[in-house]
Scaffold this active site. Sequence first.
Site, PDB file in Angstrom:
ATOM      1  N   ARG A 231     -12.136   2.278  18.764  1.00 56.70           N
ATOM      2  CA  ARG A 231     -11.939   0.846  18.545  1.00 56.70           C
ATOM      3  C   ARG A 231     -10.856   0.678  17.485  1.00 56.70           C
ATOM      4  O   ARG A 231     -10.827   1.423  16.490  1.00 56.70           O
ATOM      5  CB  ARG A 231     -13.232   0.169  18.059  1.00 56.70           C
ATOM      6  N   HIS A 279      -6.028   0.160  26.701  1.00 49.38           N
ATOM      7  CA  HIS A 279      -7.481   0.398  26.740  1.00 49.38           C
ATOM      8  C   HIS A 279      -7.882   1.008  28.107  1.00 49.38           C
ATOM      9  O   HIS A 279      -8.731   0.447  28.826  1.00 49.38           O
ATOM     10  CB  HIS A 279      -8.259  -0.899  26.490  1.00 49.38           C
TER      11      HIS A 279
HETATM   12  P1  NAP Z   1     -22.339   7.619  20.707  1.00 49.87           P
HETATM   13  O1  NAP Z   1     -22.945   8.522  21.725  1.00 49.87           O
HETATM   14  O2  NAP Z   1     -23.179   6.548  20.104  1.00 49.87           O
HETATM   15  O3  NAP Z   1     -21.749   8.561  19.556  1.00 49.87           O
HETATM   16  C1  NAP Z   1     -21.271   8.055  18.360  1.00 49.87           C
HETATM   17  C2  NAP Z   1     -20.949   9.225  17.427  1.00 49.87           C
HETATM   18  O4  NAP Z   1     -20.368   8.690  16.237  1.00 49.87           O
HETATM   19  C3  NAP Z   1     -22.201   9.986  17.016  1.00 49.87           C
HETATM   20  O5  NAP Z   1     -21.904  11.362  16.873  1.00 49.87           O
HETATM   21  C4  NAP Z   1     -22.514   9.373  15.649  1.00 49.87           C
HETATM   22  O6  NAP Z   1     -23.230  10.237  14.766  1.00 49.87           O
HETATM   23  C5  NAP Z   1     -21.118   9.144  15.120  1.00 49.87           C
HETATM   24  N1  NAP Z   1     -21.151   8.133  14.069  1.00 49.87           N
HETATM   25  C6  NAP Z   1     -21.551   6.840  14.132  1.00 49.87           C
HETATM   26  N2  NAP Z   1     -21.442   6.242  12.944  1.00 49.87           N
HETATM   27  C7  NAP Z   1     -20.976   7.173  12.089  1.00 49.87           C
HETATM   28  C8  NAP Z   1     -20.664   7.179  10.714  1.00 49.87           C
HETATM   29  N3  NAP Z   1     -20.829   6.098   9.952  1.00 49.87           N
HETATM   30  N4  NAP Z   1     -20.219   8.322  10.162  1.00 49.87           N
HETATM   31  C9  NAP Z   1     -20.074   9.456  10.903  1.00 49.87           C
HETATM   32  N5  NAP Z   1     -20.345   9.521  12.223  1.00 49.87           N
HETATM   33  C10 NAP Z   1     -20.786   8.387  12.803  1.00 49.87           C
HETATM   34  O7  NAP Z   1     -21.051   6.884  21.305  1.00 49.87           O
HETATM   35  P2  NAP Z   1     -20.131   7.372  22.538  1.00 49.87           P
HETATM   36  O8  NAP Z   1     -20.782   7.064  23.826  1.00 49.87           O
HETATM   37  O9  NAP Z   1     -19.679   8.762  22.280  1.00 49.87           O
HETATM   38  O10 NAP Z   1     -18.911   6.341  22.387  1.00 49.87           O
HETATM   39  C11 NAP Z   1     -18.131   6.274  21.193  1.00 49.87           C
HETATM   40  C12 NAP Z   1     -17.250   5.028  21.243  1.00 49.87           C
HETATM   41  O11 NAP Z   1     -16.190   5.204  22.187  1.00 49.87           O
HETATM   42  C13 NAP Z   1     -17.938   3.759  21.740  1.00 49.87           C
HETATM   43  O12 NAP Z   1     -18.683   3.146  20.699  1.00 49.87           O
HETATM   44  C14 NAP Z   1     -16.770   2.895  22.180  1.00 49.87           C
HETATM   45  O13 NAP Z   1     -16.340   2.086  21.136  1.00 49.87           O
HETATM   46  C15 NAP Z   1     -15.669   3.917  22.505  1.00 49.87           C
HETATM   47  N6  NAP Z   1     -15.278   3.893  23.929  1.00 49.87           N
HETATM   48  C16 NAP Z   1     -13.964   3.704  24.236  1.00 49.87           C
HETATM   49  C17 NAP Z   1     -13.550   3.700  25.556  1.00 49.87           C
HETATM   50  C18 NAP Z   1     -12.103   3.505  25.927  1.00 49.87           C
HETATM   51  O14 NAP Z   1     -11.778   3.387  27.104  1.00 49.87           O
HETATM   52  N7  NAP Z   1     -11.186   3.499  24.980  1.00 49.87           N
HETATM   53  C19 NAP Z   1     -14.483   3.896  26.576  1.00 49.87           C
HETATM   54  C20 NAP Z   1     -15.812   4.085  26.237  1.00 49.87           C
HETATM   55  C21 NAP Z   1     -16.216   4.081  24.893  1.00 49.87           C
HETATM   56  P3  NAP Z   1     -24.697  10.787  15.136  1.00 49.87           P
HETATM   57  O15 NAP Z   1     -24.452  11.901  16.156  1.00 49.87           O
HETATM   58  O16 NAP Z   1     -25.222  11.280  13.866  1.00 49.87           O
HETATM   59  O17 NAP Z   1     -25.440   9.619  15.732  1.00 49.87           O
END
Ligand code: NAP
Length: 316
Positions: A231, A279
């Site tokens: 993001r 995006h």
């Molecule tokens: P997820 O499974 O919820 O994983 C989030 C990761 O970030 C986890 O490892 C979490 O730690 C870590 N995290 C969260 N807050 C943190 C903090 N304050 N400090 C350190 N680490 C932190 O999410 P995901 O499914 O991988 O997706 C990640 C993001 O990708 C989404 O939220 C979305 O914004 C983005 N996205 C982008 C696209 C695109 O097309 N550009 C598509 C899909 C998603 P823990 O393991 O300890 O929980």
Amino acid sequence: MSAVTPIAFVSQGDAASVAAWLQCLRAAMPEEEILAFGDLDETRRAQCRVAIVANPDPAQLKLLPQLQWVHSVWAGVERLVADLDQSGLQITRLVDPRLAATMAEAVLAWTLYLHRDMPYYARQQQARQWQPLDYVLPEQRRVGILGLGALGEAAAAALRQARFPVTGWSRSARSIPGMQTCSGMEGLAQMLAQTDILVCLLPLTTQTRGLLDAARLALLPPDAQLINFARGPIIDDAALHQALDAGQLRHAVLDVFATEPLPADAWPWSHPAVTVLPHCSAPTDSGTASSIVAANIRHYRKTGEILANVDLKRGY
Ligand code: NAP
């Protein structure tokens, strides 16, 4: 066994995208009655306990008085978290192996783009210059991933497969074979100092907003490069601009921005050290997403259990 009530599909998307979603969702769960919010009369609205959403208008969700569960077809839910903070609703976001594979492919593709100096060679061609750079082995290019969730972990596996040494940072301490992991602000600082290509795959939360500020960007080694597929507001825009202008960061691949579409007068469009993407790194696959939503809803109908995976306090 949970009583069968209509399911609302709530989205601010255009009519074509709403129709396409309804078609996929109905095909995945023909036993359910799924109706676009606009097609629900007051009686039907009062019956809905479940809403499937794609960028919903929160005001419409408030018009569903019995609503318990909001299931997003997107992985990123920062807007839902902000809008539904005090609502008491349960929230499920999309966790789809197809999405993770698509993101892992994008991370590998754009890491190779930076690793093999494609922006440099594109500039050379424009200037009709013939100046090869020294070849760097992937083993010598350290990749750091911010976020080791569904997407970060899949991306890390693809990068390791391509022989890049990978370190990942997460909120809780993680142990993943074949790569280094770290957590906490000290862990972040150590990782940044040893990262040649930084990939951001964090959710946007109050903790991660502005996380990559001038001080943290300055911890990266000279000539480091950046990929933001998470993001826009996770990176301080002015600090990023400054680091690129100063040549402290060599190149940034940006797929996400604070305002999307990126306004025509925004600086990244014309910056020579930026690749702007619309995006597009990992779009939701409506077919696999609908199957996953269907499986979660069938589980709910059978057991009454809501498989919520978003923690409103944690923010993701
Ligand atoms: P997820 O499974 O919820 O994983 C989030 C990761 O970030 C986890 O490892 C979490 O730690 C870590 N995290 C969260 N807050 C943190 C903090 N304050 N400090 C350190 N680490 C932190 O999410 P995901 O499914 O991988 O997706 C990640 C993001 O990708 C989404 O939220 C979305 O914004 C983005 N996205 C982008 C696209 C695109 O097309 N550009 C598509 C899909 C998603 P823990 O393991 O300890 O929980």
